[in-house]
Design an enzyme around this catalytic site. Structure first.
Site, PDB file in Angstrom:
ATOM      1  CD  GLU A 271      74.161  31.038 139.970  1.00 16.03           C
ATOM      2  OE1 GLU A 271      75.653  31.886 140.628  1.00 16.03           O
ATOM      3  OE2 GLU A 271      74.296  29.754 139.983  1.00 16.03           O
TER       4      GLU A 271
ATOM      5  CD  GLU B 101      75.891  32.927 144.180  1.00 23.50           C
ATOM      6  OE1 GLU B 101      76.296  32.585 143.962  1.00 23.50           O
ATOM      7  OE2 GLU B 101      74.094  32.493 144.401  1.00 23.50           O
TER       8      GLU B 101
END
Length: 361
Positions: free
Chosen positions: A168, A266
């Site tokens: 991320e 995710e």
């Protein structure tokens, strides 16, 4: 003359046989009712699995039989297991040796490994990208060398089919040098990691991972000259918006503008808003979820089916991966340091596999 005619006819028939169903009716092997799109990645993150095993918690399959999580998910149709890797963590979990051993076990069961390399000793996400303590106070040139050596070691010894260079990385990674505020240095470090993968094993696919879809296209445009393979996007309704139409449109726009395959790296959804230990849960009220899907076992399953349907509809979409699937309340019902995710796991409070696993079929 006859022999020539027979030869020409034979070649023509072979050609027709090889191209049956793919040429005129389906020139690009696109999805049709007779030729459904097959997702490359049907994944689940199992990074907490070593801790679960150490705790002695027994997970149950749909027949109420004790069964290891890997086997249950493989039977369900999961083909990729995602694992996080920390450089020098305080505990063995998510360490190099633990991840290496688990990766070998995953491969032995016929599934592929996706490594989320945090390039940190602990959690890395948009709010925190602290570089490993071992790499503190070294020069930028030495940091590049360290990233290269570490990445080559990962690919050589663990040999994942997929690898994320950072987790991320909206704000960059390896702070402060790799902050997005230092875009040139961030790209240099990303390129060092990517090049280390490519030079070690050209078959390993490199992922760049961004949380959410807002500003994602701008980010990937900034790194468009890097030699990565796949775009990974996190999507959680509580943090990234509740319009699935907007999500799908953005996934299409990002992948088309960058001309890269894309997947949902995710996602997660609750099967209840209750809890099974004394640890505060991340998701605990209906304002945090989608109105279309209730916080029930059926709602959780239908949500993941929708993610599957959505990414399949994206022309360059290649799959999805569920996060925290195994993070049950393995420390007991009274734990204040247990799971903040047990109501989003794939196993219920009785530790029996939930219907959501059927979404992988």
């Amino acid at each position: 003359m006859n022999n020539f005619l027979y030869f020409f006819t034979f070649i023509f028939l072979i050609s027709c046989s090889r191209n049956e169903g793919n040429s005129i009716e389906n020139p690009q092997n696109q999805e049709t009712p007779q030729n459904p799109k097959i997702l490359e990645i049907k994944g689940a993150d199992l990074s907490f699995l070593p801790e679960l095993r150490q705790s002695g918690v027994q997970l149950l399959n749909s027949e109420n039989q004790t069964e290891d999580a890997l086997l249950t998910l493989k039977k369900a149709g999961v083909n990729v297991i995602r694992l996080r890797l920390w450089k020098n963590p305080a505990t063995p979990n998510s360490s190099f040796e633990t991840v290496k051993n688990l990766a070998q076990e995953i491969k032995s069961k016929g599934m592929k490994v996706l490594l989320s390399v945090h390039y940190s000793d602990s959690w890395a996400d948009p709010s925190q990208q602290k570089k490993p303590q071992q790499w503190d106070h070294i020069s930028f040139a030495s940091l590049q060398d360290s990233v290269a050596m570490y990445t080559r070691k990962i690919v050589t010894e663990i040999n994942p089919e997929y690898i994320q260079i950072g987790n991320e990385i909206n704000s960059g990674f390896l702070f402060p040098e790799g902050s997005i505020q230092n875009l040139s240095q961030m790209k240099t470090l990303l390129n060092v990691g990517i090049s280390a993968v490519k030079s070690t094993n050209a078959n390993t696919k490199v992922i760049l991972h961004f949380a959410g879809f807002q500003n994602a296209n701008s980010f990937f445009t900034n790194v468009a000259d890097l030699n990565y393979d796949i775009i990974g996007i996190s999507y959680y309704p509580n943090w990234h918006g509740k319009s699935l139409i907007e999500l799908q449109q953005n996934l299409e726009q990002i992948s088309n503008s960058q001309n890269k395959p894309i997947f949902i790296a995710e996602t997660a959804y609750p099967f209840t808003l209750s809890w099974n230990d004394q640890t505060h849960n991340v998701i605990g009220n209906s304002s945090q979820i989608l109105s279309e899907f209730s916080a029930t076992e059926t709602g959780q399953k239908n949500y993941l089916l929708k993610m599957k349907e959505l990414i399949t509809a994206v022309p360059k979409g290649i799959g999805f991966c569920y996060w925290g699937s195994e993070w049950v309340s393995y420390k007991g019902q009274n734990a204040t340091d247990g799971s903040s995710w047990e109501n989003q796991a794939f196993w219920g409070f009785n530790h029996k596999i939930l219907p959501v696993s059927e979404a992988y079929k």
